[in-house]
Design a protein around this motif. Structure first.
Motif, PDB file in Angstrom:
ATOM      1  N   CYS A 166       0.829  -1.094   0.115  1.00  0.00           N
ATOM      2  CA  CYS A 166      -0.002   0.155   0.028  1.00  0.00           C
ATOM      3  C   CYS A 166       0.826   1.283  -0.071  1.00  0.00           C
ATOM      4  N   ALA A 226      -0.919  -0.862  -4.681  1.00  0.00           N
ATOM      5  CA  ALA A 226      -1.785   0.156  -4.800  1.00  0.00           C
ATOM      6  C   ALA A 226      -1.234   1.206  -4.428  1.00  0.00           C
ATOM      7  N   ARG A 248      -2.253   5.940  -5.204  1.00  0.00           N
ATOM      8  CA  ARG A 248      -3.541   6.916  -5.192  1.00  0.00           C
ATOM      9  C   ARG A 248      -3.770   7.100  -6.691  1.00  0.00           C
ATOM     10  N   SER A 296      -6.420   2.345  -6.372  1.00  0.00           N
ATOM     11  CA  SER A 296      -6.957   2.916  -5.239  1.00  0.00           C
ATOM     12  C   SER A 296      -6.753   1.938  -4.058  1.00  0.00           C
ATOM     13  N   TYR A 297      -6.559   2.229  -2.842  1.00  0.00           N
ATOM     14  CA  TYR A 297      -6.432   1.436  -1.692  1.00  0.00           C
ATOM     15  C   TYR A 297      -7.615   0.519  -1.384  1.00  0.00           C
ATOM     16  N   ILE A 337       2.043  -1.372   4.765  1.00  0.00           N
ATOM     17  CA  ILE A 337       1.706   0.298   4.683  1.00  0.00           C
ATOM     18  C   ILE A 337       2.640   1.072   4.848  1.00  0.00           C
ATOM     19  N   VAL A 368      -5.966   4.806   6.773  1.00  0.00           N
ATOM     20  CA  VAL A 368      -5.676   3.822   5.929  1.00  0.00           C
ATOM     21  C   VAL A 368      -5.593   2.300   6.385  1.00  0.00           C
TER      22      VAL A 368
END
Length: 334
Positions: A8, A35, A37, A57-58, A72, A82
């Motif tokens: 992420c 993933a 943005r 997208s997440y 993350i 998130v």
């Protein structure tokens, strides 16, 4: 069966984490999706690292059923939002440090992990290095006698980087690099809550700390001195001073490959990266990935190397140090 990773964030630390994963066996670790943005960023990152699936997208990564754990690597001001996205969806999570912006946010993440019965770990990668394991062994064997003082210094010239200097991005010496100093002291003193915390520092016009010194006093008249700055280089080492000698974790303290005990040095070399890295010794991120896999295979929901209780105490001390110095983020008033 391999541990299947979802990434992420497509920034610098995520790049280095993927490079580190590639130094491990493909039979144990596989990166299956990334993933970002934007789909363009995700596709570019996926091409660089040979990742089969890219999401713009997440939320799309959340829905991927082929992922065992999500790393993350986004800006820490977004860790809460998130992190909750994945935890509440039942995903295991390794979240970059700092876990979140304050104790309230950290407690929120931990609560979500426990409610959803999933694994969660703060990626304080230092805790997983072989050097740190050796330090723990030496202390347990009383090699340097009774520990009386711990000194930790970490400083880098980062004033030209907005991420380090701007309040909106969670900047400041303590949040960015000082966290490594505090976690080392807490590790040495076995996560004991300090009797007192005294902090002083210098603020930038943006309101974040350029430099900070935190002094912790523990039971038995034991102390830790932690100094950090984003204005200049410091020795970037840690010294444990005991009644029978000293242990020194040499440069760089937060991702060490050299241990000095009573004047004798031992090297712990890292594997060479397959791609250029953004940060020193980043192939050492492999150790936290190995720890996550170990925990998942055992069905554990947290790591003993960096437990959720450890993370709570760490951010609690950081909150108090910030309060004394006068560093206040938007998240503190929410």
């Amino acid at each position: 069966m391999a541990t299947r990773w979802g990434i992420c964030g497509a920034g610098n630390i995520s790049h280095d984490f993927c490079v580190a994963l590639k130094t491990l066996s493909h039979e144990d670790h596989q990166i299956v999706a990334v993933a970002a943005r934007s789909l363009e960023s995700a596709k570019k990152f996926a091409k660089t690292h040979g990742i089969p699936t890219a999401y713009g997208s997440y939320q799309e990564l959340v829905k991927d059923a082929n992922i065992d754990v999500v790393y993350i690597g986004v800006l820490h001001t977004h860790h809460l939002q998130v992190g909750l996205l994945f935890l509440n969806a039942g995903k295991n999570v390794l979240c970059e440090k700092p876990f979140a912006m304050n104790l309230r946010e950290v407690k929120h993440l931990i609560s979500a992990a426990r409610e959803n019965n999933v694994f969660l770990m703060e990626a304080v990668w230092s805790r997983c290095f072989p050097v740190y394991a050796e330090v723990g062994r030496l202390l347990s064997e009383n090699t340097v006698g009774e520990v009386k003082m711990v000194k930790v210094y970490f400083g880098l010239p980062l004033l030209d980087r907005e991420r380090a200097t701007q309040k909106e991005q969670g900047g400041g010496a303590l949040m960015d690099i000082g966290i490594y100093c505090l976690q080392f002291a807490l590790m040495v003193f076995k996560e004991e809550r300090p009797e007192s915390i005294h902090a002083t520092g210098v603020l930038l016009p943006s309101g974040v700390d350029e430099s900070m010194v935190v002094v912790l006093k523990f039971s038995g008249n034991r102390m830790a001195i932690c100094a950090c700055t984003i204005a200049c280089d410091l020795p970037n080492d840690a010294t444990i001073c005991g009644s029978k000698g000293m242990i020194r974790v040499a440069h760089p303290m937060h991702c060490p490959t050299t241990l000095e005990v009573k004047g004798k040095e031992t090297e712990f070399p890292l594997p060479e990266p397959g791609l250029p890295l953004n940060f020193n010794n980043s192939t050492g991120l492999r150790y936290e990935a190995e720890e996550v896999r170990r925990c998942l295979l055992k069905g554990l929901k947290e790591s003993i190397k960096m437990s959720l209780t450890d993370s709570e105490l760490l951010i609690e001390i950081m909150d108090e140090a910030r309060r004394q110095v006068g560093v206040v983020y938007e998240q503190d008033s929410q």
